[in-house]
Design an enzyme around this catalytic site. Structure first.
Site, PDB file in Angstrom:
ATOM      1  N   SER A  50       0.730  -1.251  -0.127  1.00  0.00           N
ATOM      2  CA  SER A  50      -0.162   0.018  -0.025  1.00  0.00           C
ATOM      3  C   SER A  50       0.908   1.373  -0.064  1.00  0.00           C
ATOM      4  O   SER A  50       0.243   2.180  -0.225  1.00  0.00           O
ATOM      5  CB  SER A  50      -0.892  -0.045   1.244  1.00  0.00           C
ATOM      6  OG  SER A  50       0.006  -0.019   2.330  1.00  0.00           O
TER       7      SER A  50
ATOM      8  N   GLY B 159       5.256   3.255  -0.326  1.00  0.00           N
ATOM      9  CA  GLY B 159       6.450   2.928  -0.544  1.00  0.00           C
ATOM     10  C   GLY B 159       7.016   2.078  -1.790  1.00  0.00           C
ATOM     11  O   GLY B 159       6.434   2.221  -2.928  1.00  0.00           O
TER      12      GLY B 159
ATOM     13  N   ASP C  57      -2.370  -9.101   7.957  1.00  0.00           N
ATOM     14  CA  ASP C  57      -1.398  -8.814   8.843  1.00  0.00           C
ATOM     15  C   ASP C  57      -0.184  -9.851   8.689  1.00  0.00           C
ATOM     16  O   ASP C  57      -0.698 -11.054   9.066  1.00  0.00           O
ATOM     17  CB  ASP C  57      -2.072  -8.903  10.435  1.00  0.00           C
ATOM     18  CG  ASP C  57      -0.808  -8.820  11.504  1.00  0.00           C
ATOM     19  OD1 ASP C  57       0.400  -8.661  10.907  1.00  0.00           O
ATOM     20  OD2 ASP C  57      -1.393  -8.830  12.541  1.00  0.00           O
TER      21      ASP C  57
ATOM     22  N   ALA D 278       6.843  -5.586   3.371  1.00  0.00           N
ATOM     23  CA  ALA D 278       6.362  -4.985   4.435  1.00  0.00           C
ATOM     24  C   ALA D 278       7.307  -4.779   5.586  1.00  0.00           C
ATOM     25  O   ALA D 278       8.307  -5.707   5.573  1.00  0.00           O
ATOM     26  CB  ALA D 278       5.290  -6.121   5.058  1.00  0.00           C
ATOM     27  N   GLY D 279       7.625  -3.786   6.406  1.00  0.00           N
ATOM     28  CA  GLY D 279       8.546  -3.490   7.179  1.00  0.00           C
ATOM     29  C   GLY D 279       7.970  -2.764   8.401  1.00  0.00           C
ATOM     30  O   GLY D 279       7.370  -1.926   8.288  1.00  0.00           O
TER      31      GLY D 279
ATOM     32  N   SER E  80      17.753  -4.811   4.448  1.00  0.00           N
ATOM     33  CA  SER E  80      18.182  -3.112   4.764  1.00  0.00           C
ATOM     34  C   SER E  80      19.867  -3.319   4.722  1.00  0.00           C
ATOM     35  O   SER E  80      20.348  -4.175   5.116  1.00  0.00           O
ATOM     36  CB  SER E  80      17.544  -2.762   5.920  1.00  0.00           C
ATOM     37  OG  SER E  80      18.004  -1.514   6.455  1.00  0.00           O
TER      38      SER E  80
ATOM     39  N   TYR F 168      15.210  -4.288  14.618  1.00  0.00           N
ATOM     40  CA  TYR F 168      15.280  -4.041  13.025  1.00  0.00           C
ATOM     41  C   TYR F 168      16.365  -4.821  12.574  1.00  0.00           C
ATOM     42  O   TYR F 168      16.210  -5.782  11.609  1.00  0.00           O
ATOM     43  CB  TYR F 168      15.149  -2.590  12.805  1.00  0.00           C
ATOM     44  CG  TYR F 168      14.943  -2.311  11.132  1.00  0.00           C
ATOM     45  CD1 TYR F 168      13.728  -2.741  10.673  1.00  0.00           C
ATOM     46  CD2 TYR F 168      15.964  -1.935  10.558  1.00  0.00           C
ATOM     47  CE1 TYR F 168      13.762  -2.575   9.386  1.00  0.00           C
ATOM     48  CE2 TYR F 168      16.018  -1.592   9.226  1.00  0.00           C
ATOM     49  CZ  TYR F 168      14.634  -2.087   8.590  1.00  0.00           C
ATOM     50  OH  TYR F 168      14.505  -1.911   7.266  1.00  0.00           O
TER      51      TYR F 168
ATOM     52  N   LYS G 292      16.169  -8.246  10.330  1.00  0.00           N
ATOM     53  CA  LYS G 292      16.604  -8.343   8.822  1.00  0.00           C
ATOM     54  C   LYS G 292      17.702  -9.181   8.583  1.00  0.00           C
ATOM     55  O   LYS G 292      17.846  -9.808   7.887  1.00  0.00           O
ATOM     56  CB  LYS G 292      17.085  -7.063   8.461  1.00  0.00           C
ATOM     57  CG  LYS G 292      15.901  -5.771   8.320  1.00  0.00           C
ATOM     58  CD  LYS G 292      14.899  -6.493   7.204  1.00  0.00           C
ATOM     59  CE  LYS G 292      13.775  -5.378   6.946  1.00  0.00           C
ATOM     60  NZ  LYS G 292      12.891  -5.928   5.593  1.00  0.00           N
TER      61      LYS G 292
END
Length: 252
Positions: free
Chosen positions: A16, A18, A61, A89-90, A140, A153, A157
């Protein structure tokens, strides 16, 4: 290049906003049947309205195995196959480890690591039904150069990087290419919404002292549309070509 994805079914988590939204648009413009997954129905509908063709939106979700299974049941019923899965998603939190709440841990690990595990688990039978396809997992630069106050985070990742490498080997015999896409700074991502102003103010001097933002090119980020074009090229390579790790970052 128009029509090069004609008839293919592409599922995009985090679709949705980015990069996920930009990749979905690029695929839709080139003939793919696009499925967007994200939590917020209003943002999904807004994204779909900007894309050509009939775009299926499914509020999902990805941290919930049941939610993902239900989403892919709809995909199977509608299309019977999946050719492309993009895990975009992030979630992130700015926290010192001693200030990290259980909810912070669950949100980061649930979305960034369990999310791709859940979507790939559900997508693989449909990718096999299509005779093979592509999975892109978005990681990332934090896995290459650690950022203070972003341990959850980074951990999530790093886990995704390892999972992607395992899937690359596990699924290659089925004609399913699994690639890790390591992203640098993005200018128009909704990712900034993860960081309230007071968190950014607290972190800024720490990050500046560390020099992290300069090293990763945060001062001249790339627009999502540019990243999407690179990812589209990756998905357009001949099936006999494998690019298992791709690093997309600002030049300079």
């Amino acid at each position: 290049m128009a029509g090069t994805m004609q008839g293919k079914v592409a599922v995009i988590s985090g679709g949705s906003t980015g990069v996920g939204r930009a990749v979905g648009a690029q695929l839709a413009e080139n003939g793919a049947r696009v499925v967007l997954l994200a939590r917020r129905a209003d943002r999904l509908e807004a994204a779909a309205r900007e894309m050509p063709g009939s775009v299926l939106t499914i509020p999902t979700d990805v941290s919930s195995g049941d939610s993902v299974r239900a989403a892919f049941a709809q995909v199977e019923e509608r299309f019977g196959r999946v050719d492309i899965l993009v895990n975009s998603a992030g979630v992130a939190r700015i926290r010192a480890i001693e200030d990290t709440a259980d909810e912070d841990i669950h949100n980061c690990i649930g979305t960034n690591l369990l999310g791709p595990i859940h979507t790939i688990r559900s997508a693989v039978p449909l990718l096999r039904a299509a005779g093979g396809g592509d999975i892109l997992n978005i990681s990332s630069e934090i896995t290459l150069d650690h950022m203070p106050l972003m341990a959850m985070y980074a951990a999530s990742k790093h886990g995704l990087n390892g999972f992607t490498a395992a899937m690359h080997k596990e699924l290659r015999g089925d004609g399913i290419r699994v690639a890790l896409v390591i992203l640098g700074s993005i200018s128009d991502s909704a990712f900034i919404e993860n960081f309230p102003g007071e968190d950014r103010q607290r972190a800024a001097p720490v990050w500046e002292a560390d020099g992290y933002l300069t090293r990763v090119g945060a001062m001249k980020p790339l627009p999502s549309a540019t990243v999407a074009r690179v990812m589209f090229q990756l998905l357009s390579t001949p099936p006999e070509v494998v690019q298992d790790v791709v690093h997309i970052r600002p030049a300079g």
